[in-house]
Structures are given as structure tokens and as C-alpha cells.
Design a protein around this motif. Structure first.
Motif, PDB file in Angstrom:
ATOM      1  N   ALA A 222      53.135   6.991   3.969  1.00 43.29           N
ATOM      2  CA  ALA A 222      54.578   6.743   4.042  1.00 43.29           C
ATOM      3  C   ALA A 222      54.865   5.281   4.356  1.00 43.29           C
ATOM      4  N   LEU A 223      54.051   4.686   5.219  1.00 42.90           N
ATOM      5  CA  LEU A 223      54.224   3.274   5.556  1.00 42.90           C
ATOM      6  C   LEU A 223      53.988   2.388   4.336  1.00 42.90           C
ATOM      7  N   LEU A 224      52.931   2.687   3.590  1.00 37.59           N
ATOM      8  CA  LEU A 224      52.621   1.893   2.402  1.00 37.59           C
ATOM      9  C   LEU A 224      53.753   1.989   1.380  1.00 37.59           C
ATOM     10  N   GLU A 225      54.279   3.197   1.184  1.00 34.33           N
ATOM     11  CA  GLU A 225      55.393   3.367   0.254  1.00 34.33           C
ATOM     12  C   GLU A 225      56.623   2.594   0.717  1.00 34.33           C
ATOM     13  N   SER A 226      56.864   2.611   2.019  1.00 37.39           N
ATOM     14  CA  SER A 226      58.020   1.900   2.554  1.00 37.39           C
ATOM     15  C   SER A 226      57.858   0.390   2.427  1.00 37.39           C
ATOM     16  N   VAL A 227      56.639  -0.107   2.651  1.00 35.92           N
ATOM     17  CA  VAL A 227      56.372  -1.539   2.480  1.00 35.92           C
ATOM     18  C   VAL A 227      56.616  -1.945   1.036  1.00 35.92           C
TER      19      VAL A 227
ATOM     20  N   LEU B 259      48.933  -6.812   4.410  1.00 37.30           N
ATOM     21  CA  LEU B 259      49.331  -5.532   4.988  1.00 37.30           C
ATOM     22  C   LEU B 259      49.113  -4.398   3.995  1.00 37.30           C
ATOM     23  N   ARG B 260      49.459  -4.615   2.753  1.00 39.37           N
ATOM     24  CA  ARG B 260      49.233  -3.587   1.733  1.00 39.37           C
ATOM     25  C   ARG B 260      47.758  -3.268   1.584  1.00 39.37           C
ATOM     26  N   ARG B 261      46.937  -4.292   1.572  1.00 41.12           N
ATOM     27  CA  ARG B 261      45.500  -4.059   1.416  1.00 41.12           C
ATOM     28  C   ARG B 261      44.950  -3.268   2.600  1.00 41.12           C
ATOM     29  N   LEU B 262      45.433  -3.599   3.805  1.00 45.77           N
ATOM     30  CA  LEU B 262      44.964  -2.896   4.997  1.00 45.77           C
ATOM     31  C   LEU B 262      45.370  -1.428   4.965  1.00 45.77           C
ATOM     32  N   LEU B 263      46.604  -1.150   4.546  1.00 41.04           N
ATOM     33  CA  LEU B 263      47.071   0.232   4.479  1.00 41.04           C
ATOM     34  C   LEU B 263      46.396   1.007   3.360  1.00 41.04           C
ATOM     35  N   SER B 264      45.877   0.306   2.364  1.00 44.66           N
ATOM     36  CA  SER B 264      45.206   0.965   1.239  1.00 44.66           C
ATOM     37  C   SER B 264      43.767   1.331   1.561  1.00 44.66           C
TER      38      SER B 264
ATOM     39  N   ASN C  47      47.205   2.484  17.108  1.00 45.58           N
ATOM     40  CA  ASN C  47      46.168   1.957  16.204  1.00 45.58           C
ATOM     41  C   ASN C  47      46.749   1.608  14.831  1.00 45.58           C
ATOM     42  N   LEU C  48      47.643   2.468  14.340  1.00 42.18           N
ATOM     43  CA  LEU C  48      48.198   2.269  13.011  1.00 42.18           C
ATOM     44  C   LEU C  48      49.188   1.101  12.973  1.00 42.18           C
ATOM     45  N   LEU C  49      49.966   0.957  14.036  1.00 45.85           N
ATOM     46  CA  LEU C  49      51.041  -0.042  14.038  1.00 45.85           C
ATOM     47  C   LEU C  49      50.643  -1.381  14.644  1.00 45.85           C
ATOM     48  N   SER C  50      49.426  -1.493  15.141  1.00 41.70           N
ATOM     49  CA  SER C  50      48.995  -2.775  15.723  1.00 41.70           C
ATOM     50  C   SER C  50      49.134  -3.935  14.738  1.00 41.70           C
ATOM     51  N   PRO C  51      48.728  -3.781  13.462  1.00 37.32           N
ATOM     52  CA  PRO C  51      48.923  -4.887  12.515  1.00 37.32           C
ATOM     53  C   PRO C  51      50.397  -5.236  12.309  1.00 37.32           C
ATOM     54  N   PHE C  52      51.251  -4.237  12.325  1.00 35.84           N
ATOM     55  CA  PHE C  52      52.682  -4.495  12.175  1.00 35.84           C
ATOM     56  C   PHE C  52      53.222  -5.270  13.379  1.00 35.84           C
ATOM     57  N   GLU C  53      52.722  -4.917  14.551  1.00 33.40           N
ATOM     58  CA  GLU C  53      53.181  -5.626  15.755  1.00 33.40           C
ATOM     59  C   GLU C  53      52.719  -7.072  15.716  1.00 33.40           C
TER      60      GLU C  53
END
Length: 556
Positions: free
Chosen positions: A358-363, A338-343, A309-315
Motif C-alpha cells: 500500500a505504501l509503494l502504491e501511494s508513493v 524509496l521505491r527501490r527499498l519498498l520493492s 521498522n517499515l517507516l524508519s526510511p520515511f522518517e
């Protein structure tokens, strides 16, 4: 034969028949106990001496004992010498060949030949059976890692060598360096330095940066690593065992192979988890009757579902930017989305809140430099799907400043022509400065309107409006086109309305944002070099691949 046994001191082989022996004492003809050499023995000969010639038999026993004692001494001496040699050899074999020794280098070369000639993967050096075979044949040799072998090709990988190689490539293909807009490279330091030394504009592959984001933010977490290790064992069991695959296939509602992942392609790991989740019930049924190398617990399944569910947008983003039509203009809008979605918060965040953060920080870490790179800024501005809608105020100012500077440089001649034409052909919309000057000449004292102009001048001189600046204002004033529309087609249809912008757009929108499409091109080599064309010279193969890739550009 006499050397074989002391009994032959009392017998000779019959000349007439090799199957018999003649007694030297009584000249009797005694059978040798067989019909061929491999069947002959001395049993009958010894029995004849014992029954007919007791004195000679006793002499035989003495001679035979003396012979056996001599053999025993000789054997002991040989064994002692062998033990001494074995100890020395054992100590010698404990000393491994230095990696830079001639022997180790030659063995490395042979391993590379084996991999190249037999189409073996580099990972073969990690296989247990292969390592055991090499260890048995030469214990002093240490097999190098797959990484070491992959980097052992001839030629330096230093930045200066890469820079020289690029220069030779441009010369071979007759490409002026001034025509090279940008180079898409990996994120290795030697590549970045090589492009800088060559004075070439370059940036790292976006897909590679995204791979690093997922690796840093997700794949290195201990709980995720454990779950993925079990997933790989299950998939490997199904892949390498035809019996296991057929049994799993028999209990599947929808027959589908489990996907094996590749560590260097994070989206393949995503597809592996997705295929396992899809076959969750089939795997449970299989496990009820057959053994699996490992089992996924309820906690593991929960981790897999949350990660999907979390990585679907990344895929989805990975597939989008890996398209052959994707350009550098897609990066900044995609990252901002992507940032807005993770926020945003969601009901399922309690299970993946830490991972999401952690994903948002890495992005933010991996993609921060893109919003300061003129190549990405200008390409995004001139993409009619995005324009300046995905920039915050600070970035928008930088982007417009970069584009304005580029317009000033590329359209200087056109601006001069426009200024000259304005005196003879005044337009309906005149510059404010010109109107203010006329008003001052016509009136003796300043008016209220003059104050407006004065205030504007205090805030900075207003840029004279030219046809190029009008193109910019008109372009940005119009609504964006749908995201599924083609930006290049838009400029083909509107290049007459915005000629100055179209020239810049043609240059900046041609740059891909990843190296994925070029990597696909390497895979097509297998279709060019095959059994029917296995004698092609490298330059001929390169030309054929080039034609295959670009032929569609010349055909209508």
C-alpha cells in the motif's frame, strides 16, 4: 411588619425598645424573643394572646388562616404561570440558533476572542468541560468545530483573492514577478489555481505529499488506528498526570518522557511509537502496580515494532527534506531510492506485506508527477550529487531535453560568439560535419568514412559542439560528489569551468522542496513579539523577522 403576620393586628412595636411589643388589649410589654432583627419572632406574642386574651387569640387564628389561604392561592397561580413559561421556554431552547444567524455569528466571534486573547488552542472547542459550560449558559448555541474556527479569519480564501494578495506582496517588497523562479505551496486546489492564475511556477510541499502517503498507506488501516489510539491514551495519561509521570519515571532505566504526537505531522506519530517501544518494560512494570487508561497487547506491540521498522526510511527522508539546505533536486533521487527499498523483499515482510504494498502504491500515486516537472528534472541534473544517475531512460531523455532547451535559450549569444571564433581559432576537436565537408571537397569519390557520416545523418543531424555543449558533456562525464557534500559549494568552486551551467544551477538549486523552513519562521514570531515589544506594528514585525532570517546572507 403587619403584612408579615396577622398577630400584628393585636400588637405594636415598642417605641422605646424595638426588642419589645406592646399588647393593644392590656398594654403589656412583651419580648420579641431576640436582640436583633434577624432574631425577632412572634412566638411570645401568640402565647400572650392565648393565655390572657382568648377571644382575641381566636380572632388571630381566623385572620391567620385567611391570610395563609390567600398566600396559597397566590402561590398556586404563580406556580401555574411559571410552569407555562417553562414549557414555552423549553420548546424555544430546543431550537438551535442557525449557524448564519446574527446571534450565532456574534457568539462565534466571542469564542475567537477568547482563543486569541487567552492563547488558547483551537482544540479547546472540543474539550468536554468547555462544551458543557457553553451548553449550560446558552443551550441554543452550537459550538463550531476547530476546523471551522481556523478557517473563519477575515478575508477570502478563494483563488482570485490569493492571487491578488501575491501581487500586492510583490509590489510591497518590490519583487519583479520575472524574478520569481518557483513558489512552494500546499496541495490545496485554491492555492494551485491561484498560482496558475498569477502565471507563477509552483509545486506542492514534498513533506505534505509524504504526509499523505503515510496517511493513505498506513495510518488509515483499522488495526493501526486501534493501536495508535491506545498509544495516545497512555501518553496522554503520563502527560496530564504529574503523579503518573513521577511513578513511571521511578521505574525507567533511562528517564525519558513519552512523546505526544500531532495528527498533522506523521513523523511525530513515529516518534511517539518509538518512545513507547523504548519504555516497553518500564510501562509493564508500571502497569503491574498502577492502572493505565488502556493497555497494549502483544499484538499491538508487534504492530508498533513492524511499523517502526517499515517507516524508519520515511522518517529519515522527512528529516532530510525538512532541512533548510534541502532543495528540489533531492526529491526525485529520494523517491527512486524509496521505491527501490519498498520493492525489495525482507524476512519481516510477512507481517507488513500488505502495508508495504500500500505504501509503494501511494508513493507512486503521490510522486508520479515529479518526474515530469521540468523544475525537478533540471535541478536534479545540475546537482553534482545526482546528475542523471537516478533517471530511467525515458525520464533521462525528457530531463536532458528540458536542460538542452534551457541551455539553448540562455546561451544563444555565447553560441554565436563561439561560432565566430572557431574560424580564427580552430580547436583540436572539429565538428564531424565540418570534417566531412572538407573530405568531400578534397576527394573526387565518396569513401567508406563518408558512409559512416551518411548513416549518422540519416539518424538525425548531430548537434554542433559548442563550449556550452562541451560543458554539459564534461559535467555529466565526471563522477558524482558524495551525497553529504554541498551542491551549492560545488558550483561556487567550479563556476569558472562550467559558467553556463552554473548560472542555471544557481537558479534551480535555490528552490526548497518543502515549506517546513518557512513554517519554522512563523514560530520565531514569538521571539520578536513579546512582553517587551508588544506594541510593534505588523509591518515593523514583518521587517524584523525578515532581517533575522536573512541577516546571515550579508555577513561573512
Amino acid at each position: 411588619m403587619a403584612a408579615a403576620s396577622a398577630v400584628w393586628d393585636f400588637f405594636t412595636v415598642s417605641v422605646k425598645d424595638l426588642r419589645s411589643a406592646i399588647c393593644k388589649t392590656c398594654s403589656s410589654d412583651i419580648s420579641r424573643g431576640g436582640n436583633t432583627n434577624k432574631d425577632f419572632n412572634t412566638t411570645n406574642l401568640k402565647a400572650h394572646l392565648k393565655s390572657r386574651h382568648i377571644d382575641q387569640y381566636n380572632d388571630f387564628l381566623k385572620a391567620d388562616k385567611k391570610r395563609q389561604d390567600a398566600l396559597a392561592v397566590k402561590k398556586m397561580q404563580s406556580t401555574s404561570k411559571a410552569k407555562t413559561l417553562s414549557i414555552a421556554t423549553a420548546f424555544e431552547k430546543r431550537n438551535k440558533f442557525p449557524m448564519d444567524s446574527a446571534k450565532a455569528k456574534n457568539l462565534n466571534k466571542k469564542v475567537m476572542e477568547f482563543i486569541a486573547l487567552d492563547d488558547q488552542p483551537f482544540s479547546v472547542v472540543g474539550d468536554v468541560g468547555f462544551r458543557g459550560l457553553v451548553e449550560y449558559m446558552e443551550p441554543r448555541y452550537t459550538l463550531p468545530s476547530r476546523r471551522h474556527l481556523a478557517e473563519e479569519f477575515t478575508g477570502s480564501h478563494a483563488a482570485n483573492f490569493i492571487s491578488e494578495t501575491f501581487e500586492k506582496m510583490f509590489e510591497t517588497w518590490k519583487i519583479p514577478k520575472s524574478k520569481v523562479h518557483v513558489v512552494v505551496r500546499d496541495n490545496a486546489r485554491n492555492m494551485a489555481k491561484a498560482m496558475k492564475d498569477s502565471k507563477l511556477n509552483s509545486f506542492g510541499c514534498t513533506a505534505h505529499s509524504l504526509q499523505l502517503v503515510i496517511h493513505d498507506g498506513v495510518l488509515t488501516q483499522p488495526s493501526v488506528e486501534k493501536a495508535l489510539a491506545i498509544c495516545r491514551k497512555i501518553v496522554g495519561h503520563s502527560k496530564h498526570s504529574p503523579l503518573a509521570y513521577s511513578r513511571l519515571q521511578a521505574v525507567q532505566t533511562k528517564v525519558k518522557r513519552l512523546q505526544q504526537d500531532v495528527p498533522t505531522r506523521w513523523n511525530s506519530t513515529f516518534l511517539m511509537m518509538e518512545s513507547l517501544l523504548e519504555q516497553k518494560h518500564a510501562l509493564a512494570t508500571y502497569a503491574a502496580d498502577h492502572d493505565l487508561p488502556a493497555n497494549l497487547t502483544a499484538q499491538h506491540w508487534g504492530i508498533i515494532e513492524n511499523l517502526i521498522n517499515l517507516l524508519s526510511p520515511f522518517e529519515q527522508l522527512t528529516r532530510d527534506i525538512s532541512s533548510s539546505e534541502a532543495s528540489v533536486a533531492d526529491v526525485i533521487p529520494s523517491v527512486r531510492a524509496l521505491r527501490r527499498l519498498l520493492s525489495k523483499t525482507a524476512d519481516t515482510d510477512h507481517a507488513v506485506k500488505t502495508t508495504k504494498t500500500a505504501l509503494l502504491e501511494s508513493v507512486n500515486k503521490r510522486f508520479s508527477e515529479y518526474e515530469s516537472n521540468p523544475t525537478f528534472l533540471i535541478a536534479t541534473l545540475l546537482d553534482p550529487r545526482y546528475k542523471d544517475r537516478y533517471f530511467n531512460d525515458d525520464v533521462k531523455l525528457r530531463a536532458r531535453a528540458a536542460l538542452d532547451a534551457l541551455v539553448d535559450t540562455s546561451a544563444g549569444d555565447e553560441t554565436h560568439r563561439e561560432t565566430a571564433d572557431e574560424d580564427d581559432h580552430p580547436t583540436s576537436v572539429e565538428p564531424l560535419q565540418k570534417r566531412a565537408r572538407i573530405d568531400e571537397e578534397e576527394r573526387e569519390r565518396p569513401s567508406l568514412y563518408d558512409m559512416f557520416e551518411e548513416i549518422l545523418q540519416e539518424k538525425g543531424p548531430q548537434r554542433p559542439r559548442t563550449r556550452v555543449s562541451e560543458q554539459l558533456e564534461s559535467f555529466f562525464a565526471e563522477a558524482t560528489i558524495p551525497r553529504n557534500a554541498a551542491a551549492v559549494r560545488y558550483w561556487q568552486d567550479h563556476h569558472q569551468r562550467f559558467p553556463a551551467l552554473a548560472r542555471i544551477a544557481r537558479k534551480y538549486l535555490c528552490a526548497p522542496c518543502t515549506s517546513v523552513d518557512s513554517e519554522r519562521l512563523f514560530s520565531s514570531v514569538a521571539h520578536v513579539l513579546d512582553e517587551k515589544r508588544n506594541r510593534l506594528a505588523p509591518d515593523k514585525a514583518e521587517m524584523l523577522i525578515f532581517v533575522k532570517k536573512n541577516m546571515h546572507l550579508t555577513r561573512k
